[in-house]
Design an enzyme around this catalytic site. Structure first.
Site, PDB file in Angstrom:
ATOM      1  N   LYS A  52      13.652 -21.940  35.757  1.00 24.65           N
ATOM      2  CA  LYS A  52      14.094 -20.535  35.756  1.00 24.65           C
ATOM      3  C   LYS A  52      14.384 -20.076  37.186  1.00 24.65           C
ATOM      4  O   LYS A  52      15.380 -19.402  37.445  1.00 24.65           O
ATOM      5  CB  LYS A  52      13.030 -19.646  35.091  1.00 24.65           C
ATOM      6  N   GLN A  96       4.961 -16.170  31.468  1.00 22.15           N
ATOM      7  CA  GLN A  96       5.222 -17.467  30.849  1.00 22.15           C
ATOM      8  C   GLN A  96       4.139 -17.784  29.815  1.00 22.15           C
ATOM      9  O   GLN A  96       2.949 -17.709  30.115  1.00 22.15           O
ATOM     10  CB  GLN A  96       5.304 -18.556  31.932  1.00 22.15           C
ATOM     11  N   ASP A 119      12.181 -10.961  28.632  1.00 22.17           N
ATOM     12  CA  ASP A 119      12.064 -11.902  27.520  1.00 22.17           C
ATOM     13  C   ASP A 119      12.329 -11.249  26.165  1.00 22.17           C
ATOM     14  O   ASP A 119      12.444 -11.958  25.163  1.00 22.17           O
ATOM     15  CB  ASP A 119      10.638 -12.482  27.486  1.00 22.17           C
TER      16      ASP A 119
HETATM   17  N1  GUN Z   1       7.216 -20.173  26.436  1.00 23.28           N
HETATM   18  C1  GUN Z   1       8.091 -20.841  25.662  1.00 23.28           C
HETATM   19  N2  GUN Z   1       9.279 -20.192  25.620  1.00 23.28           N
HETATM   20  C2  GUN Z   1       9.146 -19.097  26.396  1.00 23.28           C
HETATM   21  C3  GUN Z   1      10.026 -18.038  26.744  1.00 23.28           C
HETATM   22  O1  GUN Z   1      11.197 -17.957  26.335  1.00 23.28           O
HETATM   23  N3  GUN Z   1       9.499 -17.087  27.572  1.00 23.28           N
HETATM   24  C4  GUN Z   1       8.216 -17.133  28.025  1.00 23.28           C
HETATM   25  N4  GUN Z   1       7.801 -16.152  28.805  1.00 23.28           N
HETATM   26  N5  GUN Z   1       7.383 -18.105  27.705  1.00 23.28           N
HETATM   27  C5  GUN Z   1       7.843 -19.076  26.897  1.00 23.28           C
END
Ligand code: GUN
Length: 287
Positions: A52, A96, A119
């Site tokens: 990211k 996350q 998100d």
């Molecule tokens: N863990 C797995 N997929 C995601 C996501 O799209 N965002 C976040 N914050 N954690 C995740």
């Protein structure tokens, strides 16, 4: 079979976003800013967070990693989220997942301001999505829809079968596909005879977290297969679909890696950009 090349589509969109952001930096005097909260040292989460950050750099988005220890107290995470909520230089924030078991995930997600929820996990943003009101869409479902659109795959009238009912992928992607005119079936752990459902899918989205759950004999000839799974098996990344078998049956299929993963990250960047624009425009109007 046509490979749904998420890596290529996402890379092109990240570069296009860069062009737009470069112009906005000139115009508004600052770049979008994404805060990334990582708790502990889950290897998969660390790798996602790294990806990211790298993508933010490509797109010209400022990003800051807030790394917390595995045994951090709930109150400390809450304090950090509040601080980022109040910081006017932060446009978007992600926490996350998964979090260590001692932390209250839902409470922390809902503490993130819905206006900084990059998100799209906040209960209000998810509620807006389910009521078909304008909102930030969760990154993986949004990335999947963008990928289908990039390959001009018809959705209206298709039978979409989703394997998995999570708040992050299965449930929201079902909603988005239905909004585009698909008839949906959501399968999960208690579904009886999964194969009878997947075999009738024009579009099959698999987000079960079980490596190679979907075998070749479960795929409808000529269908579209979207594999959201990322599983490490014998040191190799594999999806939830047996790619080698399914690729000979499906008309379109995503690879793992380089399929849905990069599209998720692109969607996160686009969400951050959307939040940035709304903050910039609100500040200008309120002056
Ligand atoms: N863990 C797995 N997929 C995601 C996501 O799209 N965002 C976040 N914050 N954690 C995740």
């Amino acid at each position: 079979m046509i490979l749904l090349d998420g890596f290529k589509v996402a890379s092109e969109r990240n570069l296009a976003l860069r062009t737009v952001i470069d112009q906005e930096v000139e115009k508004y005097g600052r770049a979008p800013h994404l805060a990334i909260i990582l708790v502990g040292e889950n290897p998969a989460s660390m790798s996602y967070v790294k990806g990211k950050g790298k993508a933010c750099e490509v797109a010209g988005i400022k990003h800051k990693l807030h790394a917390l220890l595995e045994d951090v107290k709930q109150s400390e995470v809450e304090r950090l989220i509040q601080q980022l909520n109040e910081d006017p230089s932060v446009d978007g924030m992600i926490l996350q997942l998964p979090l260590p078991k001692h932390l209250d995930e839902n409470h922390l997600i809902d503490l993130i301001s819905k206006d900084k929820d990059a998100d799209g996990f906040h209960v209000i943003n998810q509620g807006n999505l389910y009521q078909k009101r304008p909102t930030i869409h969760p990154a993986t479902p949004k990335g999947i829809m963008t990928l289908l659109n990039a390959y001009a795959i018809p959705i209206s009238g298709a039978h979409a079968v989703i394997v998995g009912r999570s708040n992050i992928v299965g449930f929201p992607v079902a909603r988005l596909l239905m909004d585009q005119g698909a008839t949906i079936t959501v399968c999960h752990r208690q579904t009886k005879d999964l194969r009878s459902h997947t075999l009738s899918a024009d579009i099959l989205v698999v987000a079960s977290g079980k490596p190679n759950l979907v075998t070749g004999d479960m795929v409808k000839p000529g269908s579209v297969v979207i594999d959201v799974g990322v599983n490490r098996v014998d040191g190799k990344l594999v999806g939830d679909v047996d790619f080698e078998a399914a690729k000979n049956i499906a008309a379109y299929i995503t690879p793992v890696p380089k399929g849905v993963g990069p599209m998720t990250i692109n969607a996160l960047l686009e969400n951050t950009h959307e939040l940035y624009l709304s903050h910039i425009l609100n500040q200008r109007f309120s002056k």
